[in-house]
Design an enzyme around this catalytic site. Structure first.
Site, PDB file in Angstrom:
ATOM      1  N   ASP A 279       0.820  -1.212   0.000  1.00 12.31           N
ATOM      2  CA  ASP A 279       0.000   0.000   0.000  1.00 12.31           C
ATOM      3  C   ASP A 279       0.854   1.262   0.000  1.00 12.31           C
ATOM      4  O   ASP A 279       2.066   1.225   0.258  1.00 12.31           O
ATOM      5  CB  ASP A 279      -0.894   0.026   1.240  1.00 12.31           C
ATOM      6  CG  ASP A 279      -2.125  -0.849   1.070  1.00 12.31           C
ATOM      7  OD1 ASP A 279      -2.394  -1.279  -0.057  1.00 12.31           O
ATOM      8  OD2 ASP A 279      -2.806  -1.096   2.081  1.00 12.31           O
ATOM      9  N   LYS A 301      -3.655   3.152  -2.513  1.00  9.12           N
ATOM     10  CA  LYS A 301      -4.763   4.072  -2.778  1.00  9.12           C
ATOM     11  C   LYS A 301      -4.435   5.415  -2.137  1.00  9.12           C
ATOM     12  O   LYS A 301      -4.046   5.464  -0.971  1.00  9.12           O
ATOM     13  CB  LYS A 301      -6.073   3.539  -2.201  1.00  9.12           C
ATOM     14  CG  LYS A 301      -6.447   2.137  -2.654  1.00  9.12           C
ATOM     15  CD  LYS A 301      -7.771   1.734  -2.035  1.00  9.12           C
ATOM     16  CE  LYS A 301      -8.062   0.273  -2.276  1.00  9.12           C
ATOM     17  NZ  LYS A 301      -7.174  -0.599  -1.488  1.00  9.12           N
TER      18      LYS A 301
END
Length: 549
Positions: A279, A301
């Site tokens: 991530d 994200k």
């Protein structure tokens, strides 16, 4: 090599320890773990030794030293603070040809106690030959972090199968290859995950399959020794079968960013991964600890910018596991606290993909601890609530009436970009405008910054200081403790009590706060401190809330 490492079998053998203090206690503790029958000889024996050696197999003799007590001893330990007596014990033991250790006196030791890594029946001894025992202990501590506890259970399981393996696999080479596959493959993974029964079943299945694939032919060399060999095709087929089995996915919490906050299990799985999906909130320092030759794929994200949609991530995990790969899904913080880990394992479960979940230190815990803000405190807060600033599909979380309890700490994840909406909504819902609130940016990292204020003032303070994301908000009376309890990065503090009072907030040791009459920055210091702040990537999320307490 000045000494030769040996492992003594001391179970039910007599060991004499002369001395009854703390040093004797440490030696007695180690020797009792090896099953020795321990005799402690001293006029005074401390209570800890009495409790440790309360079994009838041990003996406590409250007498002064006499060499007659050495009779039938396997080894002798001199653990007194009397140098002359220690020399006498050494001389008497040497005369009786009994190995002796005089504690902290290397030249009077026939043997040395190493620093021990115990994964029974796997035991590792580390010795500096008495030159640097502290260094040996440091090396032991390093090894403790690298060797999982499951290795001991794995060794015991191998011991149970050793006879069957020897009977079913006739060659040394074949047996070695079988054990290498077991120790590096599915069997060890199951054992390390705590699935002992499944590991046993897997090892039995592997053995049966290997035995069925072996073509053995007997031969005898000139010395009459059997040289039966496993055919090369059979061995190759076994390796192919092992490589083509289903892989596994590890959902690993990477914590807030400081690599020292990783768990041992997280580090072990990261270092055996074939591919890592990571991530945006995984720090470069943590990512660098993954296996060097593993494929590393960014699927992070950021706000309004998803590199890979969640459904796409789920598909990547499933496909990689079906290829037989060991997959690490590395997620900032904890996978199950606003980390969407639940959605990922639902997908894995639907495709019958084996998985493990490794918890990590969530951002709320790290931010609070590193900012000196206890999430709960008997005088201030009896529960804590974790809340996201945004719900599914990006809808704002406007449930402000749920956050009015003054005896509760509320932590807002992903709330920095909606700070004006949050503070206005809380005040309109009935929360006092003077409620303390803090912004913690880059928690646990060297560039951590903390901004404190109230619901009424925090928006203006943030506009002036521009703390970057990733950041979270902590609201509640516990925030008032930050000024006194802050500890992290204090060496970077710039503290000036001689400047005149101003209406501006100030930045201190990575901490921006409302002004205090006894601690102010002048304009030059404030400008210099604020110039150190940089804007980092933002974060996003779409779960609701978790209440603890």
């Amino acid at each position: 090599m000045n000494t030769f490492p040996l492992f003594f079998k001391l179970e039910d053998r007599k060991v004499l320890i002369v001395g009854g203090g703390d040093v004797a206690l440490r030696k007695a503790d180690l020797l009792s773990r090896a099953g020795a029958c321990i005799t402690v000889l001293a006029p005074s024996i401390n209570h800890e030794i009495q409790a440790l050696l309360s079994s009838s197999k041990h003996e406590l003799i409250y007498e002064h030293y006499n060499k007659t007590y050495m009779t039938n001893s396997r080894v002798i330990i001199a653990a007194t603070d009397d140098e002359r007596l220690n020399h006498q014990i050494h001389a008497d033991a040497t005369a009786l040809n009994i190995p002796v250790n005089v504690v902290d006196t290397p030249h009077l030791c026939d043997f040395i106690f190493p620093a021990i890594v115990d994964r029974n029946p796997i035991v590792i001894g580390i010795s500096s030959n008495g030159k640097a025992p502290v260094l040996a202990r440091l090396l032991r501590a390093r090894l403790e972090t690298l060797i999982p506890q499951g290795y001991g259970k794995l060794a015991k399981l191998a011991g149970e199968f050793r006879g069957d393996v020897k009977a079913k696999i006739p060659t040394l080479t074949g047996r070695r290859q079988f054990w290498e596959r077991a120790f590096e493959g599915k069997v060890s993974q199951l054992m390390f995950a705590g699935n002992e029964n499944e590991a046993l079943a897997q090892l039995q299945a592997d053995l049966d399959n290997t035995a069925a694939s072996i073509t053995a032919k007997d031969a005898t060399d000139d010395n009459g020794l059997s040289t039966a060999s496993t055919s090369a095709p059979a061995i190759a087929n076994e390796f192919t079968a092992a490589r083509n089995t289903m892989g596994e996915v590890y959902i690993v919490g990477a914590g807030p960013g400081d690599p020292e906050l990783l768990t041992f299990k997280a580090l072990r799985l990261m270092q055996q991964a074939d591919i890592v999906y990571y991530d945006a909130l995984v720090s470069p320092q943590v990512l660098d600890l993954c296996r060097r030759d593993a494929d590393k794929v960014f699927v992070g994200k950021k706000r309004r910018n998803h590199a890979v949609a969640q459904l796409g991530i789920n598909e990547l995990l499933v496909n990689s596991a079906k290829e037989g790969r060991r997959v690490v899904r590395l997620k900032g913080g904890d996978p199950f606290i606003f980390g969407r880990g639940g959605e990922e394992i639902e997908s894995l479960r639907a495709h019958n993909i084996p998985y493990q979940v490794v918890p990590g230190i969530t951002a709320a815990n790290a931010a609070a601890s590193y900012a000196g803000i206890p999430l709960t405190h008997r005088d201030h807060s009896q529960s804590v609530r974790f809340v996201t600033g945004f719900l599914k599909a990006g809808a704002p979380n406007n449930n402000f009436k749920n956050f009015l309890d003054t005896d509760e700490t509320v932590v807002f994840y992903m709330g920095l970009h909606s700070l004006p909406r949050l503070t206005e909504g809380l005040i309109d819902a009935g929360r006092s405008a003077e409620t303390p609130i803090a912004i913690v940016s880059n928690a646990s990292m060297p560039n951590q910054q903390v901004l404190t204020g109230t619901l009424a003032s925090i928006v203006e303070l943030q506009e002036k200081n521009q703390l970057p994301t990733p950041a979270l908000l902590i609201m509640g009376d516990v925030v008032s403790l930050h000024h006194d309890l802050a500890w992290y990065n204090l060496h970077n503090q710039q503290h000036n009590q001689n400047t005149s009072e101003t209406d501006n907030n100030w930045l201190r040791g990575g901490t921006a706060t409302t002004p205090k009459s006894n601690a102010q920055f002048n304009a030059h210091q404030q400008a210099h401190a604020l110039s150190m702040i940089t804007n980092l990537a933002t974060e996003d999320g779409d779960l609701e809330q978790l209440i603890i307490g």
